[in-house]
Design a protein around this motif. Structure first.
Motif: not given
Length: 515
Positions: A312-318, A294-309
């Motif tokens: 785990c479902q990859p997801r992105t969180t604000l 929405d035209e603003r710079a925001q910080i996101f966290l991506r859980d890639t599930c790398e190395g997990v069983g």
């Protein structure tokens, strides 16, 4: 006879001493109650809502009362199972902080016998003027010119939250950055939405074949301390800061006219974000990054599930989010992550990330609760702060977090040329003038530690009147255990504890943190 006169004089002195005393103290009687060490908070902006004041010291009793300018205010004394005082707090109503000024806070214990007034030493509480707003810059008219002008150019800048120059110390200023040099333009009339500025002929030359681009910004100073406030704690009410950039084009003098194509603001913001480096956890599972929403710079966290069983479902969180789940109201940048991915520090100009958030860019630490279990609730902590209000009026950027997430180093930029900027809690023996624009601080959040009081410590400062602020500031890099901080631009810096020269422009500060 001589001995009798001496005894009589001593008796008279005792009588005067006791008879001259009362419960409120006087010339002849020292305070006899608790010993206060500090207040938290120690200052606040006028017009804010009521708050709880923590009074710290020794010598409190169950009947201790906190006084505000000599009047008792509602006090709560918390005791342990053995009747020992744990904390003393007081409720300060909004009416008491409605206007700027300096208030005396002390405590009163029940007087116990002749010669005891039960009063503590007083500590000043500062009520600052409300923070100055942060300006926004919408346009410049004109926004382009053919190089080689014979006369200075008059600019009309349009935007919001400009401060009039009826008080020159609190007026908006206009910066013109071009070719690595920053020039403050002469300013005429200022209203809340318009500024008249003048560009000198020397800045309008272009004998080349390509366009030259200048960056125009408007800056507001932080609000001043209340009248009569002196000393290192009097930093003022803060706020202010710099606006967004509006570009001005100078075409080659060989051209007959200068037409500048329209710029897509969202595209410019995306280009800026694209230059930022993401942060990744030690095992590579979590990635924090900046993106446009929405035209603003925001910080996101991506859980890639790398190395997990496989469950785990990859997801992105604000991550740059307010308590009610809404996105940050201002741009957020430069994430830094703890080794396990749980804690992410970032800088944000938003004012909705926490209640009573300071204006201007601040550093926050987000507990994402990654890997912490269901008991943990995500929360956001203000990092660019300290009990003395030292960081009031600074722009805090470029955080670097330790591997555990407990320590956060960051850069604080002071947008004024004040010669008496205070230092935060510091172990530096240097003391002295702290007037530099760029200072590096480290915040001990006490996360995961017991019997610990959060504190902010100055690691370095750059002395002088702030020259060279046109250079893009570079932030510190904190080692995993927070024992070392690499500081760029430190060739003239005062560093606490000790430092090692890495390069002509880089120092390694050894902090000797105990952890």
């Amino acid at each position: 006879m001589k001995r009798s006169l001496t005894a009589l004089a001593a008796a008279l002195l005792a009588i005067v001493t006791h008879s001259g005393c009362n419960d409120y103290g006087n010339t002849f009687q020292n305070n006899t109650g608790a010993a206060l060490t500090f207040l938290s908070p120690s200052q606040i902006s006028a017009g804010t809502s009521g708050f709880t004041l923590l009074v710290t010291g020794i010598g409190f009793v169950a009947q201790t009362k906190v006084r505000w300018n000599g009047a008792v205010i509602p006090t709560t004394v918390t005791l342990d199972a053995n009747g020992n005082v744990l904390t003393v707090t007081a409720t300060v109503s909004a009416a008491l902080v409605a206007k700027p000024g300096i208030v005396t806070v002390d405590t009163k214990n029940p007087a116990s016998g002749t010669g005891s007034n039960g009063l503590s030493n007083p500590i000043n509480f500062i009520i600052n003027p409300p923070p100055n707003p942060s300006p926004t810059l919408t346009s410049s008219s004109p926004n382009a010119v053919v190089g080689g002008a014979a006369a200075p150019l008059s600019l009309t800048l349009t935007g919001t939250n400009f401060l009039s120059n009826s008080d020159p110390t609190q007026a908006s200023s206009v910066g013109w950055s071009m070719g690595g040099a920053l020039t403050q333009l002469a300013v005429g009339t200022i209203t809340s939405t318009q500024i008249q500025a003048t560009v000198p002929v020397s800045l309008l030359a272009n004998s080349g074949t390509a366009n030259i681009t200048a960056a125009i910004t408007v800056s507001n100073p932080p609000s001043p301390p209340p009248a009569g406030c002196t000393g290192s704690s009097c930093a003022g009410g803060g706020g202010g800061g710099s606006s967004n950039v509006v570009h001005f084009t100078i075409c080659p003098s060989s051209q007959a006219s200068c037409v500048v194509p329209a710029v897509n603001p969202a595209a410019s913001a995306a280009a800026l974000v694209a230059e930022e480096t993401p942060a990744v956890s030690l095992d590579g599972r979590y990635v924090a990054y900046t993106a446009i929403q929405d035209e603003r710079a925001q910080i996101f966290l991506r859980d890639t599930c790398e190395g997990v069983g496989t469950g785990c479902q990859p997801r992105t969180t604000l991550l740059s989010v307010a308590g009610d789940g809404t996105a940050a109201s201002g741009d957020s940048h430069t994430p830094s992550m703890s080794s396990d991915g749980r804690y992410v520090a970032f800088s944000s100009a938003a004012t909705n990330l926490m209640e009573n958030a300071p204006t201007g860019r601040q550093v926050y630490l987000r507990d994402t609760c990654a890997g912490a279990g269901d008991y943990c609730k995500p929360s956001t902590h203000l990092i660019s702060t300290d009990p003395n209000g030292t960081l009031v009026g600074t722009e805090s950027v470029l955080p670097s977090v330790s591997s555990s997430g407990r320590f956060v180093a960051f850069l604080a930029v002071t947008p004024s040329h004040a010669s008496n900027q205070p230092a935060a809690e510091t172990k530096s023996p240097a003391g002295g003038n702290n007037s530099g624009f760029r200072q590096v601080f480290i915040r001990d959040t006490c996360l995961g530690a017991s019997n610990c009081t959060p504190k902010t410590t100055r690691i370095s400062l750059q002395p002088g009147d702030g020259t060279g602020t046109d250079v893009k500031p570079a932030g510190p890099a904190l080692s995993g255990n927070a024992g070392h901080v690499a500081i760029p631009g430190g060739n003239a810096a005062t560093l606490f504890t000790r430092s090692v020269a890495v390069d002509d422009r880089v120092f390694l500060a050894i902090t000797n943190q105990q952890h």
